[in-house]
Enzyme design. Structure first.
Site, PDB file in Angstrom:
ATOM      1  N   ASP A 502      36.632  87.334   8.273  1.00 28.29           N
ATOM      2  CA  ASP A 502      37.699  86.370   8.028  1.00 28.29           C
ATOM      3  C   ASP A 502      37.178  85.212   7.187  1.00 28.29           C
ATOM      4  O   ASP A 502      35.959  85.007   7.055  1.00 28.29           O
ATOM      5  CB  ASP A 502      38.300  85.869   9.344  1.00 28.29           C
ATOM      6  CG  ASP A 502      37.305  85.107  10.199  1.00 28.29           C
ATOM      7  OD1 ASP A 502      36.155  85.565  10.294  1.00 28.29           O
ATOM      8  OD2 ASP A 502      37.682  84.061  10.785  1.00 28.29           O
ATOM      9  N   GLU A 566      36.009  84.322  13.328  1.00 27.88           N
ATOM     10  CA  GLU A 566      34.942  83.326  13.363  1.00 27.88           C
ATOM     11  C   GLU A 566      35.416  81.980  12.851  1.00 27.88           C
ATOM     12  O   GLU A 566      35.013  80.931  13.373  1.00 27.88           O
ATOM     13  CB  GLU A 566      33.740  83.820  12.545  1.00 27.88           C
ATOM     14  CG  GLU A 566      32.437  83.067  12.799  1.00 27.88           C
ATOM     15  CD  GLU A 566      32.269  81.823  11.925  1.00 27.88           C
ATOM     16  OE1 GLU A 566      31.373  81.009  12.229  1.00 27.88           O
ATOM     17  OE2 GLU A 566      33.029  81.679  10.937  1.00 27.88           O
TER      18      GLU A 566
END
Length: 858
Positions: A502, A566
């Site tokens: 991400d 994250e």
């Protein structure tokens, strides 16, 4: 936006179904008045009209409700309201516009199945699967082989409509004998096969309603997915479909070829859409379901998770869905609704109900062309020019090509190109950058892209030699990937690699010099969002492990844990690791990761420390509304004043934090650490204002910052806000317990606020937290990496610490019982989280070299 029409054909009756043969440049359309139209996609001529049924038999005529094809475009299959399936042999369109079409066979069931609403051909099995009005799903195996065998029945009188009639076959009053159906003389067609579908090939009540949709799943995709691994199914002999019915369910079925003419069918999973499923389309791993009420629901087939729900403004039933990348076209009574990003555009394209949509893609003269075909109730069949979408997304995803059934992935490694060379690694990163995996966003596009990215990474892991599962994290957020490169050693020890796919939002694209979602190679740098944080280092690690595996030099297992949250505080990550703890065993030696940067542009580094973080919000609010300072100033205690007083209690005039116990548990800096800091100061290219004491303050001392302040109301000079808030970011260091510090902070501000003589209220909100981490730079892993860096760069690395935080490092150390080691990849000027993020290509290639050697020696 909408697209210009290219051509429009008109027919007296409704267009109910379409299927394109792009290689043969033909579009077939089924009509309500029992015809198949054959249209030349190059000249737009109507080259042939095929009437169905026997001449003179009006009761054999029927609507053509569904069309499908074989992948090689040799055969066309049609079905509809007459309960029959017809197989057609399709020749090539000649330059004179002639098209040879031969009806080869008719399939029927002795059951009264009613209309056939859905039909697909599974090429690997030569199996026809179809869904019926009576809620049964039927199939016929080895169809083409059966056609090629002799002798075949050619007696047309075996067909149901010639054997009985729903009116004439009624028993009549008193259960009298059936009245024979009026039928023409016996008819035999020697060149035409009549095949009865065995009763054993009928799945009774596959749904509790009409079966409107059947869609095959690409076998190359499902072989990678844990969700499709079922006991008793043989890999390579199993095909998968998704059926959708009026009962609101989408069901995944496995068709396992056991022996010649024998298929074992198993229900794998089901998804409840709450509304009738009228149509479906698959772009693995995503299933798009068109439903009653104008809904389109999007499911992740890897995890059976609903990830998005859309609704057409008209709320009309969605009868056809087509998808190109993130453009979703939903056809309904009012026309077509296009969903793209957060935009919804609805257009009445045919002045009536659109019954069918299909996306066509072809290459001509070195150019790509994209078309949308729409068939409507009024008999119009229209081609729309969608080439602007190609130019809008020139490099999207895994270099996909679109057929009428969705994605197909071409050979990613042209002749002469190695699977593990740097060019292949670059193409993988190019694909990865194109996925808009912004985990903090609620945009439909970002949600879909994140799921596609996880599925794409799974393919890459498998291609490189790993086994890979996609694991849910329990909250329908972006899933976790668990991949293993199996080493040759008999020992059970492992190395874990932690990374994430991400990204943070690129922000305003106008502030970028290049498109943030298109990988650009320029002046020795890779540019694009996520290239250094963390997609570039992740890809380098994947190719390092895969290359070592292919050479036979990998002894220990390399286990990859790649998350998609994250940048959103790793939501659900710890819970997923604990839930699937059995996958990792108790034999992980090291946890490696690369999620930071050199201290300058010239000196390679190894990172062995991170500060932790507590981010919290303080909000002071009044039960009064926003007020005017001229009318109410000085009458009430104001929230902004109370918040300011509260913030002033957090630090003294010298900046020392006054939270009780804040400094009590600090660990004194060791002499070795001081020596490392001094070496950094001497060797690194630092700002002139930097000193050893400032390095210590940045890396080894806690801090408190007020990072944001907001007030309610318009924000002008005369309005007293009814609420005011401030965000605190507290960085903590080893020795400080994150939970104890959080509790102390909350108690401290609560105690002080209670001392204020105020009617206002205080709200404390914890935003996120992360533990500090301190590695052991003298351990075997760090010392090995030091040697590998020296060999690659010709210089000893600096051992550095950082002031930032990575939430899951300390958790992984505890959960896996292993020490963490960080090897930074990029430079201090990489601009992670900022505009124009970049990564030097030399750094990228060198870390791959370092990791491959380290994986074989750790």
């Amino acid at each position: 936006m909408w697209f210009p029409s290219i051509h429009k054909w008109n027919h007296p009756s409704a267009i109910l179904s379409t299927v394109a043969f792009p290689n043969k440049q033909v579009l077939f359309a089924g009509t309500h008045d029992s015809k198949i139209l054959c249209l030349d996609l190059a000249t737009y001529n109507l080259v042939k009209i095929i009437p169905l049924g026997d001449e003179g038999e009006t009761h054999s005529k029927s609507s053509v409700l569904c069309l499908t094809k074989s992948q090689d475009e040799q055969f066309l299959f049609s079905a509809g309201a007459d309960s029959l399936i017809r197989i057609w042999s399709i020749g090539r369109l000649t330059s004179s516009g002639d098209l040879t079409i031969r009806e080869m066979a008719t399939l029927y069931s002795s059951l009264d199945i009613g209309d056939i609403f859905s039909l697909k051909y599974l090429d690997a099995h030569q199996t026809i699967v179809f869904g019926c009005q009576n809620a049964n799903m039927l199939y016929m195996t080895d169809v083409i082989d059966r056609l090629n065998r002799k002798p075949q029945s050619s007696d047309m009188n075996r067909l149901p409509h010639r054997r009985y009639d729903k009116f004439f076959d009624s028993t009549g009053p008193g259960n009298n004998a059936r009245t024979p159906s009026p039928s023409p003389a016996n008819l035999s067609r020697p060149d035409h096969a009549i095949m009865e579908i065995p009763l054993s090939n009928s799945i009774a009540y596959a749904h509790n309603s009409f079966i409107y949709s059947i869609e095959p799943i690409d076998i190359t995709d499902v072989q990678l997915s844990h969700n499709f691994h079922v006991d008793g199914l043989e890999e390579g002999s199993t095909a998968f479909i998704v059926s959708g019915g009026g009962d609101g369910l989408s069901k995944v079925w496995a068709f396992n070829k056991c022996a010649k003419n024998i298929v074992d069918v198993k229900l794998i999973s089901e998804m409840d859409n709450d509304e009738s499923v009228l149509c479906q389309v698959i772009q693995f791993p995503l299933l798009y379901c068109g439903l009653n009420g104008g809904y389109v629901k999007i499911w992740d087939l890897n995890l059976n998770e609903l990830i998005s729900t859309l609704q057409c403004p008209s709320k009309c039933d969605v009868v056809s869905v087509s998808v190109y990348e993130n453009h979703i076209f939903a056809a309904h009574e009012k026309g077509i609704t296009k969903f793209y990003k957060n935009e919804i555009f609805e257009r009445n394209v045919e002045e009536g109900l659109v019954l069918r949509t299909e996306i066509l893609r072809k290459n001509s003269g070195g150019l790509r062309h994209l078309r949308l075909a729409t068939g409507a109730k009024n008999g119009s069949l229209t081609l729309w020019n969608m080439n602007d979408l190609i130019s809008e997304h020139p490099n999207y995803g895994a270099q996909t090509s679109l057929s009428s059934n969705g994605y197909s992935v071409p050979n990613p490694h042209p002749e002469g190109q190695s699977l593990f060379d740097n060019d292949s690694m670059l193409e993988t990163l190019r694909d990865l950058i194109s996925f808009k995996t912004v985990s903090a966003s609620n945009e439909n596009q970002h949600t879909i892209d994140s799921r596609r990215c996880a599925s794409y990474l799974q393919k890459v892991f498998t291609k490189l030699g790993a086994t890979c599962d996609i694991l849910p994290i329990g909250s329908n957020d972006n899933p976790l990937l668990h991949a293993t490169f199996k080493g040759t050693s008999n020992t059970k020890s492992k190395i874990a690699w932690y990374g994430h796919y991400d990204i943070v939002s690129p922000g305003d694209p106008n502030k970028w010099g290049t498109d943030p979602y298109i990988l650009t190679c320029e002046n020795g740098y890779l540019k694009g969002r996520g290239v250094t944080d963390n997609k570039g280092p992740l890809v380098a690690a994947m190719y390092s492990a895969g290359s070592a595996l292919s050479k036979g030099t990998l002894e220990k297992d390399i286990v990859f844990l790649v998350e998609g949250q994250e940048e959103s505080n790793s939501k659900g990550f710890a819970e997923a690791i604990e839930k699937h703890r059995n996958l990792f065993g108790n034999d992980v030696d090291w946890v490696l990761f690369s999620n930071s940067y050199w201290i300058d542009e010239k000196t390679p580094c190894l990172n062995y420390g991170l500060r932790g973080v507590i981010n919290a919000q303080l909000r002071v609010w009044s039960e009064e509304p926003d007020r005017h300072s001229g009318l109410d100033g000085g009458i009430h205690r104001e929230p902004t004043t109370d918040l300011s007083r509260l913030l002033s209690k957090l630090q003294d005039d010298d900046g020392r934090v006054l939270i009780p116990g804040f400094y009590d548990s600090l660990i004194a800096l060791s002499n070795d650490d001081k020596a490392r800091f001094e070496e950094v100061y001497k060797r690194a290219d630092l700002a002139k204002s930097m000193s050893v004491d400032k390095l210590i303050a940045k890396w080894a001392q806690p801090s408190l910052s007020i990072t944001n302040m907001k007030v309610s109301g318009p924000g002008n000079a005369t309005v007293i806000p009814h609420s005011a808030s401030a965000t605190l970011s507290i960085r903590i260091v080893p020795g400080q317990d994150v939970h104890a510090m959080q509790d102390s902070l909350q108690q401290f501000v609560s105690d002080w606020f209670s001392k204020f003589d105020t009617s206002n209220h205080l709200e404390f909100k914890l935003l996120n937290e992360a533990e500090p981490w301190l590695g052991k730079p003298n351990n075997a892993a760090y010392q090995l990496l030091k040697k590998e860096i020296m060999e690659a760069w010709g210089i000893n690395p600096l051992f550095i610490r950082e002031g930032g935080s990575i939430p899951q490092v300390r958790f992984l150390e505890r959960a896996l019982g292993a020490s963490a080691v960080q090897i930074p990849c990029g430079q201090s000027t990489d601009n992670a989280h900022l505009n124009n993020e970049r990564l030097r290509i030399e750094n990228w290639y060198k870390i791959r070299q370092i990791l491959e050697s380290s994986f074989t020696r750790l």
